[in-house]
Design a protein around this motif. Structure first.
Motif, PDB file in Angstrom:
ATOM      1  N   TYR A 159       6.482   8.399 -15.129  1.00 51.02           N
ATOM      2  CA  TYR A 159       6.110   9.416 -14.151  1.00 51.02           C
ATOM      3  C   TYR A 159       6.125   8.862 -12.734  1.00 51.02           C
ATOM      4  O   TYR A 159       6.094   9.611 -11.776  1.00 51.02           O
ATOM      5  N   ASP A 160       6.150   7.533 -12.629  1.00 48.48           N
ATOM      6  CA  ASP A 160       5.955   6.912 -11.320  1.00 48.48           C
ATOM      7  C   ASP A 160       7.083   7.226 -10.342  1.00 48.48           C
ATOM      8  O   ASP A 160       6.858   7.403  -9.162  1.00 48.48           O
ATOM      9  N   SER A 161       8.292   7.288 -10.877  1.00 47.44           N
ATOM     10  CA  SER A 161       9.408   7.518  -9.980  1.00 47.44           C
ATOM     11  C   SER A 161       9.712   9.020  -9.903  1.00 47.44           C
ATOM     12  O   SER A 161      10.286   9.605 -10.823  1.00 47.44           O
ATOM     13  N   ALA A 162       9.306   9.636  -8.827  1.00 45.71           N
ATOM     14  CA  ALA A 162       9.470  11.086  -8.697  1.00 45.71           C
ATOM     15  C   ALA A 162      10.940  11.444  -8.508  1.00 45.71           C
ATOM     16  O   ALA A 162      11.403  12.494  -8.931  1.00 45.71           O
ATOM     17  N   THR A 163      11.680  10.520  -7.877  1.00 48.30           N
ATOM     18  CA  THR A 163      13.081  10.821  -7.590  1.00 48.30           C
ATOM     19  C   THR A 163      13.963  10.654  -8.818  1.00 48.30           C
ATOM     20  O   THR A 163      14.922  11.384  -9.004  1.00 48.30           O
ATOM     21  N   ASN A 164      13.601   9.670  -9.669  1.00 47.15           N
ATOM     22  CA  ASN A 164      14.433   9.436 -10.840  1.00 47.15           C
ATOM     23  C   ASN A 164      13.557   9.256 -12.075  1.00 47.15           C
ATOM     24  O   ASN A 164      13.389   8.156 -12.573  1.00 47.15           O
ATOM     25  N   PRO A 165      12.958  10.332 -12.556  1.00 47.03           N
ATOM     26  CA  PRO A 165      12.092  10.197 -13.725  1.00 47.03           C
ATOM     27  C   PRO A 165      12.920   9.905 -14.960  1.00 47.03           C
ATOM     28  O   PRO A 165      13.879  10.619 -15.247  1.00 47.03           O
ATOM     29  N   VAL A 166      12.613   8.847 -15.659  1.00 45.31           N
ATOM     30  CA  VAL A 166      13.396   8.498 -16.834  1.00 45.31           C
ATOM     31  C   VAL A 166      12.499   8.144 -17.998  1.00 45.31           C
ATOM     32  O   VAL A 166      11.332   7.810 -17.832  1.00 45.31           O
ATOM     33  N   VAL A 167      13.098   8.237 -19.173  1.00 43.21           N
ATOM     34  CA  VAL A 167      12.428   7.848 -20.395  1.00 43.21           C
ATOM     35  C   VAL A 167      12.665   6.355 -20.595  1.00 43.21           C
ATOM     36  O   VAL A 167      13.720   5.836 -20.249  1.00 43.21           O
ATOM     37  N   LYS A 168      11.641   5.657 -21.097  1.00 39.81           N
ATOM     38  CA  LYS A 168      11.768   4.218 -21.322  1.00 39.81           C
ATOM     39  C   LYS A 168      11.194   3.847 -22.675  1.00 39.81           C
ATOM     40  O   LYS A 168      10.191   4.428 -23.088  1.00 39.81           O
ATOM     41  N   LYS A 169      11.825   2.877 -23.318  1.00 38.41           N
ATOM     42  CA  LYS A 169      11.333   2.450 -24.630  1.00 38.41           C
ATOM     43  C   LYS A 169      11.873   1.071 -24.975  1.00 38.41           C
ATOM     44  O   LYS A 169      12.736   0.535 -24.268  1.00 38.41           O
ATOM     45  N   CYS A 170      11.365   0.550 -26.082  1.00 41.63           N
ATOM     46  CA  CYS A 170      11.821  -0.734 -26.618  1.00 41.63           C
ATOM     47  C   CYS A 170      13.318  -0.684 -26.895  1.00 41.63           C
ATOM     48  O   CYS A 170      13.826   0.284 -27.460  1.00 41.63           O
ATOM     49  N   ILE A 171      14.034  -1.740 -26.495  1.00 39.93           N
ATOM     50  CA  ILE A 171      15.472  -1.807 -26.779  1.00 39.93           C
ATOM     51  C   ILE A 171      15.799  -3.022 -27.654  1.00 39.93           C
ATOM     52  O   ILE A 171      16.927  -3.488 -27.683  1.00 39.93           O
ATOM     53  N   LEU A 172      14.799  -3.529 -28.349  1.00 39.28           N
ATOM     54  CA  LEU A 172      14.966  -4.720 -29.197  1.00 39.28           C
ATOM     55  C   LEU A 172      15.475  -5.918 -28.379  1.00 39.28           C
ATOM     56  O   LEU A 172      16.180  -6.763 -28.924  1.00 39.28           O
ATOM     57  N   CYS A 173      15.096  -5.951 -27.109  1.00 34.81           N
ATOM     58  CA  CYS A 173      15.549  -7.012 -26.200  1.00 34.81           C
ATOM     59  C   CYS A 173      17.072  -7.144 -26.234  1.00 34.81           C
ATOM     60  O   CYS A 173      17.615  -8.254 -26.196  1.00 34.81           O
ATOM     61  N   TYR A 174      17.754  -6.022 -26.333  1.00 31.47           N
ATOM     62  CA  TYR A 174      19.208  -6.051 -26.521  1.00 31.47           C
ATOM     63  C   TYR A 174      19.932  -6.837 -25.425  1.00 31.47           C
ATOM     64  O   TYR A 174      20.723  -7.734 -25.712  1.00 31.47           O
ATOM     65  N   ASP A 175      19.652  -6.512 -24.180  1.00 29.76           N
ATOM     66  CA  ASP A 175      20.393  -7.112 -23.056  1.00 29.76           C
ATOM     67  C   ASP A 175      20.190  -8.613 -22.945  1.00 29.76           C
ATOM     68  O   ASP A 175      21.099  -9.350 -22.625  1.00 29.76           O
TER      69      ASP A 175
END
Ligand code: SF4
Ligand code: SF4
Lengths: 305, 174
Positions: A159-175
């Motif tokens: 919710y913090d980014s009003a300009t770019n609200p995005v969903v975030k979750k675990c990515i299994l440390c993929y990157d």
């Protein structure tokens, strides 16, 4: 649960009416997952609730500082779910039992056939062959369909980014790790080896072997082996999974089978998305009301001569 | 392995009856103290008092399984290791890998079709489960992280210890 059914109803209703049947989608229920997919086996009988995994995730994913330190045991007083600021949380159950509390680490389970992926309008999600369900936050429009579709309440909303609200979750440390064959940060830090990293297929064998070798220690079930078509994260437990906050009502069929047809709409969605969305809303409302109305109507018809 | 706790309990009850001199003392030189976590980044290295544990536990197999050649009590281990002779290496790190989940370790495990111990714990897991498991069961040993190994400065930052006192972490609920 209710919200999800609501969405399903919308999706199915919307698709059938707007498009008819589409061919795009997976052969639901027949996809065993990528053969080389990795996973993590969580042995809740080993976890001591130290929350090191939470701390490791926080640092690895460069998440904001937590409100209180990772030593703060008061967080166990409430059930927590993953958020955009904490992709994994540890909850405590069975506190009053003489056998002592049981701790359960919660995060995205990295489904073989992810409902988040199929519910996403803009194809932000990808299931990699390593087993991770990752997403492209650059294309995410913040519609939150995936949050509703996910059977495990995994995606969090930033919710913090009003300009770019995005969903975030675990990515299994993929990157940073999985891509290179390395275990995720939580697994590496866990002092108790409550988290075992390996090929998903091997982990299922290990899990059943642990149950066989020490049957008094576990209930005879591996959560995630079959649930919603299988998940990369698997769990062992000393008591019934329902007592540890797991949803034991989920079927073994992937949620994909209910929503997969929706994928066929993606190209169209991009052009007439707003109109369509409000249309679906109306449609669902009307369906609810319509059912009622229909009953009354037919009753009335019956009484007519 | 998940059977540590059973093993410890079983061994302790028997150990109390048959108080004989530990067989391990008769073979290889037994260290009185060992530095554990020697390269610790988040937690400092510390000294483990081995001789004190020998005195109070008496059964080498409680920690060292079949490697010291003493009687093994875990029913799962006994099936193969009833008459095992002492092994050349008895230290934890001799068998328990420090990198149990590295690509190399996983590949080696997959390639070795003959391997029986597919679920062998890594070094860190083996030690914590053994120590904390026994300390919890017997109830008189340290179980908190810093009771054994104090945190380093880096460790304090890692666990965000400066954040204490604020509202409960991640209070944002469903
Ligand atoms: S647990 Fe939820 S967010 Fe994770 S892959 Fe499955 S559906 Fe997607
Ligand atoms: S680091 Fe391991 S033992 Fe600690 S809370 Fe997480 S899963 Fe449990």
């Amino acid at each position: 649960m209710k919200r999800r059914n609501f969405l399903k109803a919308c999706l199915i209703g919307g698709t059938t009416i707007a498009l008819g049947k589409t061919n795009k989608g997976y052969a639901s229920g027949s996809f065993e997952g990528y053969p080389e997919a990795m996973g993590v086996l969580v042995d809740t009988t080993r976890c001591i609730g130290c929350r090191s995994c939470e701390a490791a995730c926080n640092k690895e994913q460069k998440l904001p500082e937590p409100d209180t330190s990772f030593d703060d045991p008061s967080v166990f007083e409430h059930d927590r779910r993953p958020t955009a600021k904490a992709y994994t949380v540890v909850n405590r159950y069975q506190k009053e039992q003489p056998s002592g509390p049981v701790y359960r680490k919660v995060q995205c389970n990295h489904c073989n056939e992810p409902a988040c992926l199929t519910s996403c309008f803009v194809n932000a999600y990808t299931k990699t062959q390593e087993g991770a369900v990752i997403y492209n936050s650059k294309v995410c429009v913040g519609c939150r369909n995936c949050m509703i579709a996910c059977p495990f309440n995994a995606p969090g909303y930033d919710y913090d980014s009003a300009t770019n609200p995005v969903v975030k979750k675990c990515i299994l440390c993929y990157d940073t790790r999985l891509k290179y064959g390395r275990p995720p940060a939580c697994v590496e830090i866990c002092p108790q080896e409550a988290l075992t990293f390996g090929h998903r297929a091997d982990l299922i064998k290990l899990a059943h072997e642990r149950i066989r070798a020490t049957p008094d220690r576990y209930v005879d079930h591996v959560y995630g082996e079959k649930e919603v078509g299988g998940t990369s994260w698997l769990y062992l437990a000393p008591v019934g999974f329902d007592k540890l906050g797991f949803d034991t009502t989920l079927s073994n069929d992937p949620i994909i089978s209910n929503v997969k047809d929706f994928l066929g709409m993606v190209p169209m969605v991009l052009s007439i998305w707003p109109a369509l969305f409000s249309g679906i809303h109306l449609l669902c409302k009307n369906q609810e009301h319509g059912e009622h109305g229909h009953d009354t109507d037919s009753n009335q018809e019956d009484t007519k001569p | 392995m998940s059977s540590y706790k059973h093993l410890i309990v079983a061994a302790l009850s028997i150990g109390a009856i048959s108080v004989s001199s530990p067989a391990a003392l008769q073979c290889a030189p037994v260290p009185d103290s060992i530095t554990l976590n020697p390269n610790g980044k988040l937690f400092s290295p510390f000294t483990f008092n081995h001789s004190k544990h020998i005195q109070s536990i008496k059964e080498c197999a409680d920690c060292h399984h079949h490697t010291t050649g003493t009687l093994v009590l875990d029913p799962n281990c006994v099936r193969c290791h009833q008459n095992s002779s002492p092994t050349a290496v008895v230290s934890c790190k001799g068998c328990h890998s420090a990198t149990p989940f590295s690509p190399e370790t996983l590949a080696a495990k997959r390639a070795d079709k003959q391997r029986y111990h597919l679920d062998k714990m890594g070094l860190k897991g083996a030690m914590h489960q053994n120590c904390i498991g026994c300390h919890t069961k017997v109830g008189n040993g340290p179980t908190g992280c810093q009771d054994c190994h104090p945190r380093t400065k880096e460790g304090a930052a890692f666990y965000s210890t400066n954040r204490k006192g604020a509202k409960p972490a991640h209070a944002e609920e469903e």
